[in-house]
Scaffold this motif. Structure first.
Motif, PDB file in Angstrom:
ATOM      1  N   ILE A 182       0.809  -1.213   0.000  1.00 24.84           N
ATOM      2  CA  ILE A 182       0.000   0.000   0.000  1.00 24.84           C
ATOM      3  C   ILE A 182       0.849   1.274   0.000  1.00 24.84           C
ATOM      4  O   ILE A 182       0.495   2.256  -0.664  1.00 24.84           O
ATOM      5  CB  ILE A 182      -0.993   0.014   1.186  1.00 24.84           C
ATOM      6  N   ALA A 183       1.972   1.267   0.707  1.00 25.30           N
ATOM      7  CA  ALA A 183       2.816   2.456   0.737  1.00 25.30           C
ATOM      8  C   ALA A 183       3.391   2.747  -0.648  1.00 25.30           C
ATOM      9  O   ALA A 183       3.421   3.904  -1.101  1.00 25.30           O
ATOM     10  CB  ALA A 183       3.944   2.284   1.749  1.00 25.30           C
ATOM     11  N   GLU A 184       3.836   1.704  -1.335  1.00 24.90           N
ATOM     12  CA  GLU A 184       4.392   1.870  -2.678  1.00 24.90           C
ATOM     13  C   GLU A 184       3.322   2.317  -3.672  1.00 24.90           C
ATOM     14  O   GLU A 184       3.574   3.202  -4.504  1.00 24.90           O
ATOM     15  CB  GLU A 184       5.016   0.562  -3.144  1.00 24.90           C
ATOM     16  N   VAL A 185       2.141   1.727  -3.588  1.00 29.61           N
ATOM     17  CA  VAL A 185       1.051   2.097  -4.493  1.00 29.61           C
ATOM     18  C   VAL A 185       0.633   3.541  -4.250  1.00 29.61           C
ATOM     19  O   VAL A 185       0.348   4.288  -5.196  1.00 29.61           O
ATOM     20  CB  VAL A 185      -0.156   1.144  -4.309  1.00 29.61           C
ATOM     21  N   SER A 186       0.606   3.952  -2.998  1.00 35.55           N
ATOM     22  CA  SER A 186       0.264   5.329  -2.667  1.00 35.55           C
ATOM     23  C   SER A 186       1.271   6.295  -3.282  1.00 35.55           C
ATOM     24  O   SER A 186       0.892   7.291  -3.913  1.00 35.55           O
ATOM     25  CB  SER A 186       0.223   5.515  -1.147  1.00 35.55           C
ATOM     26  N   SER A 187       2.556   6.008  -3.104  1.00 33.36           N
ATOM     27  CA  SER A 187       3.613   6.874  -3.647  1.00 33.36           C
ATOM     28  C   SER A 187       3.543   6.945  -5.171  1.00 33.36           C
ATOM     29  O   SER A 187       3.651   8.028  -5.762  1.00 33.36           O
ATOM     30  CB  SER A 187       4.982   6.344  -3.201  1.00 33.36           C
ATOM     31  N   TRP A 188       3.368   5.795  -5.818  1.00 34.02           N
ATOM     32  CA  TRP A 188       3.305   5.751  -7.279  1.00 34.02           C
ATOM     33  C   TRP A 188       2.091   6.519  -7.796  1.00 34.02           C
ATOM     34  O   TRP A 188       2.177   7.270  -8.776  1.00 34.02           O
ATOM     35  CB  TRP A 188       3.235   4.309  -7.754  1.00 34.02           C
ATOM     36  N   THR A 189       0.944   6.368  -7.126  1.00 33.09           N
ATOM     37  CA  THR A 189      -0.274   7.053  -7.548  1.00 33.09           C
ATOM     38  C   THR A 189      -0.134   8.560  -7.416  1.00 33.09           C
ATOM     39  O   THR A 189      -0.576   9.320  -8.298  1.00 33.09           O
ATOM     40  CB  THR A 189      -1.482   6.564  -6.726  1.00 33.09           C
ATOM     41  N   LEU A 190       0.492   9.016  -6.344  1.00 30.15           N
ATOM     42  CA  LEU A 190       0.708  10.448  -6.160  1.00 30.15           C
ATOM     43  C   LEU A 190       1.608  11.010  -7.264  1.00 30.15           C
ATOM     44  O   LEU A 190       1.386  12.124  -7.755  1.00 30.15           O
ATOM     45  CB  LEU A 190       1.326  10.719  -4.785  1.00 30.15           C
ATOM     46  N   THR A 191       2.603  10.238  -7.674  1.00 28.54           N
ATOM     47  CA  THR A 191       3.477  10.655  -8.775  1.00 28.54           C
ATOM     48  C   THR A 191       2.690  10.778 -10.076  1.00 28.54           C
ATOM     49  O   THR A 191       2.861  11.737 -10.841  1.00 28.54           O
ATOM     50  CB  THR A 191       4.630   9.654  -8.958  1.00 28.54           C
ATOM     51  N   GLU A 192       1.818   9.817 -10.330  1.00 30.71           N
ATOM     52  CA  GLU A 192       0.990   9.854 -11.541  1.00 30.71           C
ATOM     53  C   GLU A 192       0.013  11.027 -11.510  1.00 30.71           C
ATOM     54  O   GLU A 192      -0.252  11.652 -12.549  1.00 30.71           O
ATOM     55  CB  GLU A 192       0.220   8.540 -11.689  1.00 30.71           C
ATOM     56  N   ILE A 193      -0.512  11.346 -10.333  1.00 32.49           N
ATOM     57  CA  ILE A 193      -1.413  12.499 -10.208  1.00 32.49           C
ATOM     58  C   ILE A 193      -0.659  13.787 -10.519  1.00 32.49           C
ATOM     59  O   ILE A 193      -1.185  14.689 -11.193  1.00 32.49           O
ATOM     60  CB  ILE A 193      -2.026  12.549  -8.788  1.00 32.49           C
ATOM     61  N   ASP A 194       0.591  13.869 -10.054  1.00 33.24           N
ATOM     62  CA  ASP A 194       1.416  15.054 -10.350  1.00 33.24           C
ATOM     63  C   ASP A 194       1.615  15.207 -11.856  1.00 33.24           C
ATOM     64  O   ASP A 194       1.583  16.324 -12.388  1.00 33.24           O
ATOM     65  CB  ASP A 194       2.770  14.953  -9.644  1.00 33.24           C
ATOM     66  N   LYS A 195       1.828  14.085 -12.538  1.00 36.48           N
ATOM     67  CA  LYS A 195       2.005  14.133 -13.996  1.00 36.48           C
ATOM     68  C   LYS A 195       0.728  14.621 -14.681  1.00 36.48           C
ATOM     69  O   LYS A 195       0.778  15.454 -15.598  1.00 36.48           O
ATOM     70  CB  LYS A 195       2.389  12.746 -14.521  1.00 36.48           C
ATOM     71  N   LEU A 196      -0.413  14.085 -14.250  1.00 36.61           N
ATOM     72  CA  LEU A 196      -1.686  14.507 -14.819  1.00 36.61           C
ATOM     73  C   LEU A 196      -1.949  15.985 -14.550  1.00 36.61           C
ATOM     74  O   LEU A 196      -2.477  16.708 -15.408  1.00 36.61           O
ATOM     75  CB  LEU A 196      -2.826  13.658 -14.236  1.00 36.61           C
ATOM     76  N   GLN A 197      -1.568  16.424 -13.359  1.00 33.56           N
ATOM     77  CA  GLN A 197      -1.750  17.833 -13.016  1.00 33.56           C
ATOM     78  C   GLN A 197      -0.921  18.733 -13.925  1.00 33.56           C
ATOM     79  O   GLN A 197      -1.406  19.753 -14.418  1.00 33.56           O
ATOM     80  CB  GLN A 197      -1.372  18.072 -11.555  1.00 33.56           C
ATOM     81  N   ALA A 198       0.355  18.348 -14.140  1.00 28.92           N
ATOM     82  CA  ALA A 198       1.235  19.152 -14.998  1.00 28.92           C
ATOM     83  C   ALA A 198       0.689  19.218 -16.429  1.00 28.92           C
ATOM     84  O   ALA A 198       0.694  20.289 -17.061  1.00 28.92           O
ATOM     85  CB  ALA A 198       2.635  18.551 -14.993  1.00 28.92           C
ATOM     86  N   GLU A 199       0.212  18.099 -16.933  1.00 28.74           N
ATOM     87  CA  GLU A 199      -0.354  18.070 -18.284  1.00 28.74           C
ATOM     88  C   GLU A 199      -1.606  18.929 -18.372  1.00 28.74           C
ATOM     89  O   GLU A 199      -1.818  19.640 -19.363  1.00 28.74           O
ATOM     90  CB  GLU A 199      -0.678  16.630 -18.677  1.00 28.74           C
ATOM     91  N   ALA A 200      -2.427  18.859 -17.335  1.00 29.85           N
ATOM     92  CA  ALA A 200      -3.675  19.634 -17.320  1.00 29.85           C
ATOM     93  C   ALA A 200      -3.390  21.120 -17.245  1.00 29.85           C
ATOM     94  O   ALA A 200      -4.042  21.938 -17.921  1.00 29.85           O
ATOM     95  CB  ALA A 200      -4.535  19.200 -16.145  1.00 29.85           C
ATOM     96  N   MET A 201      -2.418  21.518 -16.449  1.00 26.64           N
ATOM     97  CA  MET A 201      -2.058  22.926 -16.319  1.00 26.64           C
ATOM     98  C   MET A 201      -1.544  23.473 -17.644  1.00 26.64           C
ATOM     99  O   MET A 201      -1.874  24.591 -18.047  1.00 26.64           O
ATOM    100  CB  MET A 201      -1.009  23.101 -15.229  1.00 26.64           C
ATOM    101  N   ALA A 202      -0.744  22.676 -18.310  1.00 24.40           N
ATOM    102  CA  ALA A 202      -0.222  23.090 -19.631  1.00 24.40           C
ATOM    103  C   ALA A 202      -1.371  23.258 -20.607  1.00 24.40           C
ATOM    104  O   ALA A 202      -1.395  24.201 -21.418  1.00 24.40           O
ATOM    105  CB  ALA A 202       0.788  22.079 -20.128  1.00 24.40           C
ATOM    106  N   ARG A 203      -2.334  22.350 -20.566  1.00 23.43           N
ATOM    107  CA  ARG A 203      -3.485  22.417 -21.476  1.00 23.43           C
ATOM    108  C   ARG A 203      -4.323  23.646 -21.201  1.00 23.43           C
ATOM    109  O   ARG A 203      -4.769  24.348 -22.132  1.00 23.43           O
ATOM    110  CB  ARG A 203      -4.327  21.147 -21.333  1.00 23.43           C
ATOM    111  N   VAL A 204      -4.550  23.964 -19.920  1.00 24.57           N
ATOM    112  CA  VAL A 204      -5.349  25.124 -19.544  1.00 24.57           C
ATOM    113  C   VAL A 204      -4.676  26.411 -19.974  1.00 24.57           C
ATOM    114  O   VAL A 204      -5.311  27.340 -20.481  1.00 24.57           O
ATOM    115  CB  VAL A 204      -5.611  25.128 -18.020  1.00 24.57           C
ATOM    116  N   GLN A 205      -3.366  26.474 -19.798  1.00 21.49           N
ATOM    117  CA  GLN A 205      -2.624  27.688 -20.194  1.00 21.49           C
ATOM    118  C   GLN A 205      -2.655  27.893 -21.704  1.00 21.49           C
ATOM    119  O   GLN A 205      -2.774  29.028 -22.192  1.00 21.49           O
ATOM    120  CB  GLN A 205      -1.185  27.592 -19.688  1.00 21.49           C
ATOM    121  N   GLN A 206      -2.562  26.806 -22.446  1.00 20.08           N
ATOM    122  CA  GLN A 206      -2.597  26.907 -23.903  1.00 20.08           C
ATOM    123  C   GLN A 206      -3.972  27.367 -24.393  1.00 20.08           C
ATOM    124  O   GLN A 206      -4.096  28.024 -25.417  1.00 20.08           O
ATOM    125  CB  GLN A 206      -2.249  25.566 -24.530  1.00 20.08           C
TER     126      GLN A 206
END
Length: 208
Positions: A182-206
């Motif tokens: 569970i600790a590893e899955v939590s860490s990995w999921t948070l990393t993936e959320i950060d990636k999605l956030q960065a992509e979404a922010m770039a899309r919104v700015q564009q």
């Protein structure tokens, strides 16, 4: 919180209850990304996007209760399922025959009114069946024996006991998977959320 110092049945029951809670959290975190990407892509407002990301991050993060449960379960497992109960065989760790024999003997002794006609043959036969189960852990075996002694009136046939072992293995696999990962899955999921956030922010700015 500390595991109960005695009464292995009580400790096993406590572990099952706490690990079951972790298993629910594990399932929730593991499924979190299934639809999150679609929700983010459908969101164009910055405030809504921030709220969506924040909610996902909170859901993926182990809270204080999760951390406490995880520490308790890890401590309990180190005592109830110690490495010393296993040996290496063909590159895999399996339960020692002596450990299995002790458990089977306890099973036989728990049914004084229904002892097998030849206890030595019964123990040897049941040991062969149990030791042949790949990936069997001590927790699985102990849980099966406790269930058998609590629910059956007479000593079980091999087929009957193996059904109980199979059921307990399935239940404990989910619980132990959560405790271990569970600790590893939590860490990995948070990393993936950060990636999605960065992509979404770039899309919104564009889009502005």
């Amino acid at each position: 919180m500390q595991p109960h110092p005695g009464h292995s049945l009580r400790s096993l029951t406590q572990l099952a209850a706490r690990a079951e809670v972790l298993a629910l959290s594990y399932d929730r975190i593991e499924k979190l990304l299934d639809t999150l990407g679609e929700k983010i892509e459908a969101t164009t407002e910055r405030e809504q996007l921030d709220q969506l990301i924040a909610a996902a991050q909170t859901a993926a993060t182990l809270n204080e209760r999760d951390q406490a449960l995880l520490e308790w379960c890890e401590a309990a497992l180190s005592r109830l399922d110690a490495d010393s109960n296993y040996e290496s065989e063909d590159g895999q760790f399996v339960l020692k025959p002596s450990v299995v024999a002790a458990r089977i003997a306890m099973l036989v002794g728990a049914f004084p009114a229904g002892a097998p006609s030849d206890p030595a043959v019964y123990v040897k036969m049941l040991m062969e069946h149990v030791c042949a189960i790949e990936g069997l852990g001590l927790i699985d075996l102990d849980a099966a024996i406790w269930e058998a002694t609590a629910s059956l009136k007479f000593i079980p046939a091999a087929s009957e006991f193996l059904l109980i072992v199979t059921r307990q293995r399935k239940q404990w696999h989910k619980r132990l998977m959560a405790v271990q990962n569970i600790a590893e899955v939590s860490s990995w999921t948070l990393t993936e959320i950060d990636k999605l956030q960065a992509e979404a922010m770039a899309r919104v700015q564009q889009a502005r």
